[in-house]
Enzyme design. Structure first.
Site, PDB file in Angstrom:
ATOM      1  N   THR A  32     -39.294 -97.100 -11.720  1.00 17.66           N
ATOM      2  CA  THR A  32     -39.537 -96.902 -10.290  1.00 17.66           C
ATOM      3  C   THR A  32     -40.694 -95.948 -10.017  1.00 17.66           C
ATOM      4  O   THR A  32     -41.223 -95.913  -8.907  1.00 17.66           O
ATOM      5  CB  THR A  32     -38.279 -96.339  -9.596  1.00 17.66           C
ATOM      6  OG1 THR A  32     -37.955 -95.057 -10.171  1.00 17.66           O
ATOM      7  CG2 THR A  32     -37.104 -97.296  -9.771  1.00 17.66           C
ATOM      8  N   CYS A  36     -35.918 -87.635  -9.718  1.00 13.53           N
ATOM      9  CA  CYS A  36     -34.743 -87.325  -8.896  1.00 13.53           C
ATOM     10  C   CYS A  36     -34.049 -86.080  -9.409  1.00 13.53           C
ATOM     11  O   CYS A  36     -34.239 -85.666 -10.549  1.00 13.53           O
ATOM     12  CB  CYS A  36     -33.728 -88.480  -8.944  1.00 13.53           C
ATOM     13  SG  CYS A  36     -34.379 -90.088  -8.454  1.00 13.53           S
ATOM     14  N   CYS A  40     -28.500 -87.417  -7.960  1.00 13.11           N
ATOM     15  CA  CYS A  40     -28.983 -88.457  -7.048  1.00 13.11           C
ATOM     16  C   CYS A  40     -27.955 -89.603  -6.975  1.00 13.11           C
ATOM     17  O   CYS A  40     -27.476 -90.083  -8.002  1.00 13.11           O
ATOM     18  CB  CYS A  40     -30.322 -88.999  -7.526  1.00 13.11           C
ATOM     19  SG  CYS A  40     -31.019 -90.261  -6.417  1.00 13.11           S
ATOM     20  N   ARG A  43     -28.397 -95.741  -8.209  1.00  6.59           N
ATOM     21  CA  ARG A  43     -27.850 -96.347  -9.431  1.00  6.59           C
ATOM     22  C   ARG A  43     -28.408 -95.627 -10.660  1.00  6.59           C
ATOM     23  O   ARG A  43     -29.586 -95.328 -10.747  1.00  6.59           O
ATOM     24  CB  ARG A  43     -28.236 -97.821  -9.465  1.00  6.59           C
ATOM     25  CG  ARG A  43     -27.746 -98.561 -10.694  1.00  6.59           C
ATOM     26  CD  ARG A  43     -28.176-100.008 -10.633  1.00  6.59           C
ATOM     27  NE  ARG A  43     -27.808-100.712 -11.854  1.00  6.59           N
ATOM     28  CZ  ARG A  43     -28.095-101.995 -12.081  1.00  6.59           C
ATOM     29  NH1 ARG A  43     -28.751-102.696 -11.172  1.00  6.59           N
ATOM     30  NH2 ARG A  43     -27.710-102.561 -13.207  1.00  6.59           N
ATOM     31  N   CYS A  67     -38.253 -88.447  -5.200  1.00  4.84           N
ATOM     32  CA  CYS A  67     -37.312 -89.365  -4.561  1.00  4.84           C
ATOM     33  C   CYS A  67     -37.095 -88.925  -3.115  1.00  4.84           C
ATOM     34  O   CYS A  67     -36.796 -87.756  -2.856  1.00  4.84           O
ATOM     35  CB  CYS A  67     -35.993 -89.363  -5.329  1.00  4.84           C
ATOM     36  SG  CYS A  67     -34.684 -90.341  -4.554  1.00  4.84           S
ATOM     37  N   CYS A  70     -32.841 -88.332  -2.517  1.00  7.82           N
ATOM     38  CA  CYS A  70     -32.112 -87.128  -2.949  1.00  7.82           C
ATOM     39  C   CYS A  70     -32.924 -85.853  -2.784  1.00  7.82           C
ATOM     40  O   CYS A  70     -32.387 -84.760  -2.935  1.00  7.82           O
ATOM     41  CB  CYS A  70     -31.665 -87.278  -4.400  1.00  7.82           C
ATOM     42  SG  CYS A  70     -33.006 -87.163  -5.630  1.00  7.82           S
ATOM     43  N   ASP A 443     -21.133 -44.887 -13.566  1.00  9.57           N
ATOM     44  CA  ASP A 443     -20.772 -45.183 -12.180  1.00  9.57           C
ATOM     45  C   ASP A 443     -19.293 -44.865 -11.953  1.00  9.57           C
ATOM     46  O   ASP A 443     -18.411 -45.402 -12.630  1.00  9.57           O
ATOM     47  CB  ASP A 443     -21.044 -46.661 -11.884  1.00  9.57           C
ATOM     48  CG  ASP A 443     -20.873 -46.987 -10.424  1.00  9.57           C
ATOM     49  OD1 ASP A 443     -21.872 -47.024  -9.707  1.00  9.57           O
ATOM     50  OD2 ASP A 443     -19.715 -47.205  -9.998  1.00  9.57           O
TER      51      ASP A 443
END
Length: 504
Positions: A32, A36, A40, A43, A67, A70, A443
């Site tokens: 693609t 992402c 995300c 798929r 993306c 997302c 302390d």
């Protein structure tokens, strides 16, 4: 692919859509051309089609775009850069604070004590990209925020985000988001945008995150004139590079692990720096699963961690300020420290051009503090001399406390200032420099809490590494529950609040 990442582990996180890994790495999908966040909802890609990068900049450098479903640039940052102390982590903290925008790569390298060539080689060797690409990715994120949350003309957004030209801005937005700046603006929610210079942002954190508790702790230490707390919202003045800003912080309205930040800036180009400092102040990039995994398994702390999962270490947006406040807080109560700091603010602070509610001053910078007359503050002569000596050391560079500081060297330099001892230096490391593994020697509040739990300083020094700063917060909650919104574990007996200061 970034060589330090384990592909098998990363893919398991992607396959399970595990949000705990958001910000640790991004997933680039070859089929693609996008990258992402691990969680995300799209798929899950096949293993052979993915690569993993530790930064969005590295994925962008490899030719991938973000993306738009997302929004991987809207996740918490990697906690790795706060945990590590090496030069790559220090560089990442400085880049996040906007150092490249202010002084360029030469200035970044000089702050780290390296040549530009050495620094570039180190960053490329680990992250796959150099400092310019990392800063470019940050500019792209700032541009998206401005496009989606303001009515600024697109040309003004370009320069406010730090781009040198409109062409560079347009090219970057197309490469990173696969759309034009005006196309990105059309995707924003149809909500009123307010007045110029004012923005409302959602600052995400890893769950669990109790925003109300973090804000209550900050509010309990609020200094009149510099900070304000109304029981829900914590507001304060930010001393930013191009003028003071004001931020109002409140829990996210949807109850999620996030904080709503309303920013009023003198210069919009300070947006990236303001966001980075707010995230550091709220400890939003921490990894609560790792912290709770270690501390929760400890017999002394287990019940405390179970009662307050994901407890954070509230910090200061500016470590120089925190160092001065730590000196003022030596051997006095929280209320006493607030009073002294308010007097110092009136004596040497920088007045706001116009007050914002009760906020009237920015905290004095070291140069102004070094020359200020502090006679009316109510400090002893020795304490006044320590404040002046610290301010002079910060102004001259003898003590460096910026986000890229070497923490060990900063501790040594602080203790070389007369009147500053191990406790004060440790407080600065924990709440100024964001070191997650700090113990506060001597302390008093910690000693009382440890005694109630049947533990000791010696055990804490070894058993709770590398998350001792978070152990400190759990133990402070036992000693001073009024500063925390969640009660201590029922198996412990709350102690009366006492000054949590020791001699330094």
């Amino acid at each position: 692919m970034t060589s330090s990442l384990d592909p098998e582990r990363c893919y398991r996180a992607v396959a399970s859509r595990d949000a705990r890994f958001d910000g640790w790495f991004v997933t680039a999908v070859a089929t693609t051309g996008i990258y992402c966040r691990p969680s995300c909802p799209a798929r899950t890609p096949l293993p052979g089609n993915v690569s993993f990068y530790s930064t969005a900049a590295a994925a962008q450098g490899a030719g991938y775009r973000a993306c738009r479903r997302c929004r991987p640039d809207a996740v918490p940052g990697s906690p790795e850069w706060d945990v590590r102390a090496d030069v790559v982590a220090r560089a990442m903290r400085l880049i996040g604070d906007g150092e490249v925008e202010r002084s360029g790569v030469p200035g970044l390298a000089a702050r780290l004590g390296y040549s530009e060539r050495q620094l570039h080689r180190l960053l490329v060797g680990e992250l796959g990209v150099g400092p310019l690409a990392l800063a470019r990715a940050q500019r792209a994120q700032t541009a998206r925020l401005l496009l989606e949350t303001t009515d600024l003309p697109v040309s003004d957004v370009a320069f406010a985000a730090g781009f040198a030209s409109i062409r560079q801005f347009n090219d970057t937005v197309r490469e990173v988001f696969a759309t034009t700046p005006t196309g990105l603006r059309r995707t924003r929610a149809a909500a009123p945008l307010g007045t110029p210079g004012r923005l409302t942002l959602r600052l995400a954190a890893r769950a669990p995150y109790e925003a109300a508790e973090v804000l209550l702790f900050l509010g309990g230490h609020a200094v009149p004139g510099l900070e304000e707390w109304d029981g829900t919202t914590f507001a304060r003045v930010l001393d930013l590079p191009h003028g003071p800003g004001v931020v109002q912080l409140s829990p996210a309205a949807d109850g999620g692990p996030a904080v709503t930040a309303r920013l009023q800036l003198t210069a919009l180009r300070d947006l990236g720096t303001a966001v980075a400092r707010c995230r550091r102040m709220l400890d939003l990039d921490a990894d609560p699963a790792a912290v709770d995994g270690v501390l929760g398994a400890d017999p002394a702390l287990g019940a405390l961690v179970a009662a307050a999962p994901g407890r954070r270490v509230p910090a200061a947006p500016d470590a120089d300020e925190l160092a001065v406040r730590a000196v003022l807080g030596q051997q006095v109560s929280v209320a006493g420290a607030r009073t002294l700091t308010a007097r110092l603010l009136r004596a040497a602070g920088t007045p706001m051009p116009e007050p914002v509610g009760t906020l009237t001053h920015a905290f004095p910078r070291p140069a102004a503090l070094a020359d200020a007359d502090l006679a009316a503050v109510g400090l002893t002569g020795a304490r006044r001399r320590t404040v002046h000596a610290l301010a002079e050391a910060l102004d001259s560079g003898a003590v460096t406390l910026d986000p890229g500081a070497d923490r060990a060297e900063a501790g040594r330099a602080l203790q070389a200032v007369r009147g500053i001892g191990p406790w004060t230096a440790a407080v600065v490391a924990m709440r100024g420099l964001g070191d997650p593994d700090v113990w506060l020697p001597g302390d008093l509040a910690l000693r009382r809490s440890l005694a109630a739990l049947g533990s000791s300083d010696a055990e804490a020094a070894t058993r709770w590494r590398p998350w001792r700063s978070y152990a400190v917060m759990h133990l402070w909650a036992v000693a001073a529950p009024l500063l925390f919104s969640r009660p201590p574990a029922p198996t412990t007996r709350p102690l009366a609040p006492t000054p949590d200061r020791s001699a330094s």
